[in-house]
Design a protein around this motif. Structure first.
Motif, short mmCIF file in Angstrom:
data_model
loop_
_atom_site.label_atom_id
_atom_site.label_comp_id
_atom_site.label_asym_id
_atom_site.label_seq_id
_atom_site.Cartn_x
_atom_site.Cartn_y
_atom_site.Cartn_z
N TYR A 124 0.84 -1.20 0.00
CA TYR A 124 0.00 0.00 0.00
C TYR A 124 0.87 1.25 0.00
O TYR A 124 0.63 2.20 -0.75
N ILE A 125 1.92 1.23 0.84
CA ILE A 125 2.81 2.40 0.92
C ILE A 125 3.54 2.59 -0.42
O ILE A 125 3.64 3.70 -0.93
N ALA A 126 4.02 1.48 -1.01
CA ALA A 126 4.76 1.58 -2.27
C ALA A 126 3.86 2.08 -3.40
O ALA A 126 4.30 2.85 -4.26
N HIS A 127 2.59 1.66 -3.40
CA HIS A 127 1.71 1.99 -4.54
C HIS A 127 1.42 3.48 -4.60
O HIS A 127 1.03 3.99 -5.64
N LYS A 128 1.65 4.20 -3.47
CA LYS A 128 1.38 5.64 -3.48
C LYS A 128 2.36 6.38 -4.39
O LYS A 128 2.13 7.54 -4.71
N GLU A 129 3.44 5.71 -4.80
CA GLU A 129 4.38 6.34 -5.73
C GLU A 129 3.85 6.35 -7.17
O GLU A 129 4.41 7.01 -8.03
N LEU A 130 2.79 5.56 -7.44
CA LEU A 130 2.23 5.51 -8.79
C LEU A 130 1.19 6.62 -8.96
O LEU A 130 0.56 7.05 -8.00
N SER A 131 1.00 7.05 -10.20
CA SER A 131 0.08 8.14 -10.48
C SER A 131 -1.26 7.60 -10.95
O SER A 131 -1.36 7.02 -12.04
N PRO A 185 13.64 -1.80 -10.62
CA PRO A 185 14.42 -2.90 -10.03
C PRO A 185 15.92 -2.75 -10.25
O PRO A 185 16.73 -3.29 -9.51
N LEU A 186 16.33 -1.98 -11.27
CA LEU A 186 17.74 -1.87 -11.59
C LEU A 186 18.47 -0.85 -10.71
O LEU A 186 19.67 -0.97 -10.49
N ASN A 187 17.77 0.17 -10.26
CA ASN A 187 18.46 1.20 -9.48
C ASN A 187 17.69 1.51 -8.21
O ASN A 187 17.56 2.66 -7.80
N PHE A 188 17.18 0.47 -7.56
CA PHE A 188 16.21 0.69 -6.48
C PHE A 188 16.86 1.22 -5.20
O PHE A 188 17.81 0.63 -4.68
N ILE A 189 16.34 2.34 -4.74
CA ILE A 189 16.73 2.88 -3.43
C ILE A 189 15.45 3.34 -2.75
O ILE A 189 14.70 4.13 -3.30
N TRP A 190 15.20 2.81 -1.57
CA TRP A 190 13.98 3.19 -0.85
C TRP A 190 14.39 4.07 0.33
O TRP A 190 14.94 3.59 1.31
N ASP A 191 14.14 5.37 0.24
CA ASP A 191 14.54 6.25 1.34
C ASP A 191 13.33 6.89 2.00
O ASP A 191 13.44 7.92 2.65
N LYS A 192 12.16 6.25 1.84
CA LYS A 192 10.97 6.78 2.50
C LYS A 192 11.02 6.40 4.00
O LYS A 192 11.60 5.38 4.36
N LEU A 203 10.00 -5.41 -4.16
CA LEU A 203 9.23 -6.49 -4.75
C LEU A 203 8.02 -5.93 -5.50
O LEU A 203 7.71 -6.34 -6.62
N PHE A 204 7.35 -4.95 -4.87
CA PHE A 204 6.20 -4.33 -5.52
C PHE A 204 6.60 -3.73 -6.86
O PHE A 204 5.93 -3.95 -7.88
N PHE A 205 7.72 -2.99 -6.87
CA PHE A 205 8.10 -2.33 -8.12
C PHE A 205 8.65 -3.32 -9.14
O PHE A 205 8.52 -3.11 -10.35
N SER A 206 9.26 -4.43 -8.68
CA SER A 206 9.69 -5.45 -9.63
C SER A 206 8.48 -6.05 -10.33
O SER A 206 8.47 -6.22 -11.55
N LEU A 207 7.44 -6.35 -9.54
CA LEU A 207 6.21 -6.90 -10.13
C LEU A 207 5.56 -5.86 -11.05
O LEU A 207 5.11 -6.18 -12.15
N TYR A 208 5.56 -4.61 -10.60
CA TYR A 208 4.96 -3.54 -11.41
C TYR A 208 5.66 -3.43 -12.76
O TYR A 208 5.00 -3.41 -13.81
N PHE A 209 6.99 -3.38 -12.74
CA PHE A 209 7.71 -3.23 -14.01
C PHE A 209 7.60 -4.50 -14.85
O PHE A 209 7.51 -4.43 -16.07
N GLY A 210 7.64 -5.66 -14.20
CA GLY A 210 7.50 -6.91 -14.95
C GLY A 210 6.18 -6.98 -15.67
O GLY A 210 6.12 -7.27 -16.88
N MET A 211 5.09 -6.67 -14.95
CA MET A 211 3.76 -6.85 -15.55
C MET A 211 3.40 -5.74 -16.50
O MET A 211 2.89 -5.98 -17.60
N THR A 212 3.65 -4.47 -16.12
CA THR A 212 3.32 -3.39 -17.06
C THR A 212 4.30 -3.42 -18.24
O THR A 212 3.93 -3.05 -19.35
N GLY A 213 5.54 -3.90 -18.00
CA GLY A 213 6.50 -4.01 -19.10
C GLY A 213 6.05 -5.06 -20.11
O GLY A 213 6.06 -4.82 -21.32
N LEU A 214 5.61 -6.21 -19.59
CA LEU A 214 5.12 -7.26 -20.50
C LEU A 214 3.88 -6.78 -21.26
O LEU A 214 3.74 -7.03 -22.46
N HIS A 215 3.04 -6.04 -20.54
CA HIS A 215 1.85 -5.48 -21.20
C HIS A 215 2.27 -4.48 -22.27
O HIS A 215 1.72 -4.47 -23.37
N GLY A 216 3.28 -3.66 -21.96
CA GLY A 216 3.78 -2.69 -22.93
C GLY A 216 4.34 -3.37 -24.18
O GLY A 216 4.13 -2.90 -25.30
#
Lengths: 144, 228
Positions: free
Chosen positions: B68-75, B141-148, B158-171
């Motif tokens: 939930y906290i990670a998803h707030k970074e998405l628009s 996933p390649l340059n991940f730094i979480w400073d929140k 993990l959330f962003f790896s899944l996000y990029f994997g799935m939206t990337g495959l969709h793209g």
């Protein structure tokens, strides 16, 4: 199914059906965004159950939208019985997914990196080393 | 596609202008065969994406507060905008099939151009307003730094790896759609024998395009609209 046919023997879905489908999809999209801003946990005073309600609403709307696309845009509603059976069979996968869930939540798992990250003493993973050192933080809920 | 009763009672009589191949009884059987073949491909796609949805669901179940906290970074705005773009593109695709069935070549090509415009707009929004800012904020996933201050860094990654994997495959599927629709436009424009007088190639590419839309219909609430 024989309601709109031409001499060539294929069904041509009337344009009005496509227009109505588009508007229904747009309405459902607005509805799902609006519903996501409603915190049912606060309303009923139970955050876990509220989260479940939010999820059920979001997924029900997504399934409704998918059904609209499959039935009207993809024309499965007007297709032969064999096509219908074959098309819907693909989504039986989601039932299999439920079975996989049953397996995951009833089996005792061997500790593995990333799954029980907090309660096992495994050597630090490469990703942990790469991460910028931050204070050991957990979510407010107190971890897992 | 609709396999109505052959009112002519015979084998393909009255379908002289339809490109019937010799191995089929009549045009209905041929069209049904094509459509079922396409659905077979789409079923494999459901299973392909399904495995990723399963991975997502398991980790979401496990780490819901961090997700939930990670998803707030998405628009939500750009995610919603892309949903609208894809829904409209699906509508244009349905219209392209409609005109192909009525053998209105000019209108069919125009509709396919509108689908192309939507597809390019989708990718543009996705790359420029979503993926590139994530790179700048060190969330890929390649340059991940979480400073929140809140949230577990590993679970957020993990959330962003899944996000990029799935939206990337969709793209990638959108990109494949652009190429396939482009090829179809070329063939229709050139009156190639494989598409002349036959709406089924457009219908099949339409099925693919609608499927890509369905995947996004599920990705949107699962990534952009998480409840607390």
């Amino acid at each position: 199914m024989a309601a709109h046919t031409e001499d060539h023997g294929h069904h041509i879905t009337p344009m009005s059906v496509y227009v109505k489908t588009l508007f229904a999809l747009a309405f459902l999209m607005a509805l799902t965004i609006a519903a996501s801003y409603v915190d049912f946990g606060k309303i009923i005073g139970n955050s876990a159950l509220g989260s479940v309600i939010n999820n059920v609403i979001a997924m029900t709307i997504a399934c409704l939208k998918a059904v609209l696309v499959i039935q009207f845009f993809m024309g499965v509603k007007y297709s032969s019985k064999l096509t219908k059976m074959w098309a819907w069979a693909g989504f039986v996968w989601f039932l299999l997914m439920g079975m996989t869930f049953g397996d995951y939540f009833t089996r005792h798992w061997e500790p593995a990196p990333g799954w029980y990250a907090e309660d096992t003493e495994l050597p630090p993973r490469e990703s942990e080393i790469r991460l910028r050192p931050t204070p050991k933080v957990h979510s407010e809920e107190g971890g897992h | 596609m609709a396999m109505v009763q052959d009112t002519h009672g015979g084998h393909g009589h009255g379908h002289g202008d339809e490109p019937l191949h010799h191995q089929f009884e009549d045009i209905h059987q041929q069209n049904e065969t094509y459509v079922i073949g396409m659905w077979t491909f789409l079923v494999t796609e459901v299973m392909f994406f399904g495995a990723l949805f399963l991975a997502y669901s398991l980790y979401r179940w496990k780490y819901q507060p961090d997700f939930y906290i990670a998803h707030k970074e998405l628009s939500v705005f750009f995610g919603g905008l892309n949903t609208v773009v894809l829904l409209i593109s699906s509508f244009f695709m349905a219209k392209a099939v409609y005109h192909a069935q009525r053998k209105e070549k000019r209108k069919q090509l125009n509709m396919l151009w509108l689908v192309q415009a939507c597809a390019v707009a989708f990718l543009f929004i996705k790359v420029v307003f979503e993926w590139m800012p994530k790179w700048q904020h060190h969330l890929t996933p390649l340059n991940f730094i979480w400073d929140k201050p809140e949230g577990n860094a590993e679970h957020a990654q993990l959330f962003f790896s899944l996000y990029f994997g799935m939206t990337g495959l969709h793209g990638i599927h959108i990109l494949a759609g652009i190429i396939v629709i482009g090829a179809l436009q070329y063939l229709v424009w050139k009156d190639a024998p494989s598409v002349k007088g036959d709406y089924i190639p457009t219908e099949m590419i339409g099925l693919y395009w609608h499927f890509v839309d369905i995947v996004w219909i599920f990705l949107f609430p699962l990534y952009y609209l998480l409840p607390r």
